[in-house]
Scaffold this active site. Sequence first.
Site, short mmCIF file in Angstrom:
data_model
loop_
_atom_site.label_atom_id
_atom_site.label_comp_id
_atom_site.label_asym_id
_atom_site.label_seq_id
_atom_site.Cartn_x
_atom_site.Cartn_y
_atom_site.Cartn_z
N ASP A 48 12.57 -22.50 -7.48
CA ASP A 48 11.22 -22.05 -7.80
C ASP A 48 10.79 -22.64 -9.14
O ASP A 48 11.57 -22.67 -10.11
CB ASP A 48 11.17 -20.52 -7.84
CG ASP A 48 9.76 -19.99 -7.76
OD1 ASP A 48 9.43 -19.32 -6.75
OD2 ASP A 48 8.97 -20.22 -8.70
N HIS A 88 8.18 -18.11 3.22
CA HIS A 88 9.26 -18.49 2.30
C HIS A 88 10.10 -17.28 1.95
O HIS A 88 9.60 -16.17 1.80
CB HIS A 88 8.73 -19.18 1.05
CG HIS A 88 7.60 -18.47 0.37
ND1 HIS A 88 6.31 -18.51 0.84
CD2 HIS A 88 7.56 -17.71 -0.75
CE1 HIS A 88 5.52 -17.81 0.05
NE2 HIS A 88 6.26 -17.29 -0.93
N ILE A 89 11.37 -17.53 1.82
CA ILE A 89 12.35 -16.50 1.45
C ILE A 89 12.75 -16.77 0.01
O ILE A 89 13.23 -17.85 -0.33
CB ILE A 89 13.58 -16.56 2.37
CG1 ILE A 89 13.18 -16.25 3.81
CG2 ILE A 89 14.66 -15.59 1.88
CD1 ILE A 89 14.32 -16.36 4.80
N HIS A 90 12.55 -15.77 -0.85
CA HIS A 90 13.03 -15.87 -2.23
C HIS A 90 14.50 -15.47 -2.27
O HIS A 90 14.89 -14.43 -1.72
CB HIS A 90 12.27 -14.90 -3.15
CG HIS A 90 10.81 -15.21 -3.33
ND1 HIS A 90 10.33 -15.90 -4.43
CD2 HIS A 90 9.73 -14.91 -2.57
CE1 HIS A 90 9.01 -16.00 -4.34
NE2 HIS A 90 8.62 -15.41 -3.22
N GLN A 97 1.93 -12.42 -1.63
CA GLN A 97 2.17 -13.79 -1.17
C GLN A 97 1.09 -14.71 -1.72
O GLN A 97 -0.11 -14.44 -1.56
CB GLN A 97 2.15 -13.83 0.37
CG GLN A 97 2.44 -15.22 0.93
CD GLN A 97 2.55 -15.23 2.46
OE1 GLN A 97 2.39 -14.21 3.11
NE2 GLN A 97 2.81 -16.41 3.00
N SER A 98 1.51 -15.80 -2.36
CA SER A 98 0.55 -16.72 -2.97
C SER A 98 0.52 -18.09 -2.30
O SER A 98 -0.39 -18.88 -2.56
CB SER A 98 0.83 -16.89 -4.46
OG SER A 98 2.09 -17.46 -4.67
N VAL A 99 1.50 -18.40 -1.47
CA VAL A 99 1.52 -19.67 -0.73
C VAL A 99 1.61 -19.33 0.76
O VAL A 99 2.52 -18.60 1.18
CB VAL A 99 2.71 -20.55 -1.16
CG1 VAL A 99 2.70 -21.86 -0.36
CG2 VAL A 99 2.68 -20.85 -2.65
N ASN A 110 7.57 -12.03 0.46
CA ASN A 110 6.26 -11.45 0.19
C ASN A 110 5.34 -11.81 1.35
O ASN A 110 5.35 -12.95 1.82
CB ASN A 110 5.70 -11.98 -1.12
CG ASN A 110 6.56 -11.57 -2.31
OD1 ASN A 110 7.16 -10.50 -2.30
ND2 ASN A 110 6.63 -12.43 -3.31
#
Length: 111
Positions: free
Chosen positions: A28, A97-99, A91-93, A84
Site C-alpha cells: 500500500d 481488494h484485501i488489505h 472503500q476508496s478504489v 472495505n
Amino acid sequence: MTIFDKIINREIPADIVYEDELSLAFRDINPQAPVHILLIPKQKILSLDHLKSEDQDLLGHLLLTAKRIANEEGLDNGYRIAINCGNDGGQSVDHLHIHILGGRSMTWPPG
Ligand code: AMP
C-alpha cells in the site's frame, strides 16, 4: 479503469510482492502498519458486494493467498485482513481488494 487496473497493466509502478494468474499483491502506498499489502483479483470486480456465486473459487483463492503472503511476510504473531466495501465501508478504489495488515498490535473496533 481504476489505479489498480493500471498497476495490473504495469502502466504505473507498484511494489509488487506476489503475482499469479488470478491475483496480484503490492504494498500500500500509504501504509497503516509496518506491513500493509493489498491483494487484488486481476478480474475486474467492483467490490465485495459485486461478487457472484461463481466467484466462490476466486474468493477462496484470494483468502488462501492472503494467508500465504502474511506467512511469507513473517507475521507470526497475527495479522488483520480487511475488505472495505462501499461508501460506509470506507472503500476508496472501485476494484475489490484485501488489505493485509501486520507488524503491530491492532485495535478494535476500527474507526
Ligand atoms: P480502500 O480505502 O479500502 O479502498 O483502500 C484503498 C487503498 O489503496 C488505500 O489504502 C490506499 O493507500 C491504496 N492505494 C491507492 N493508490 C495506490 C497506489 N498507487 N499504490 C498502492 N496503494 C494505493
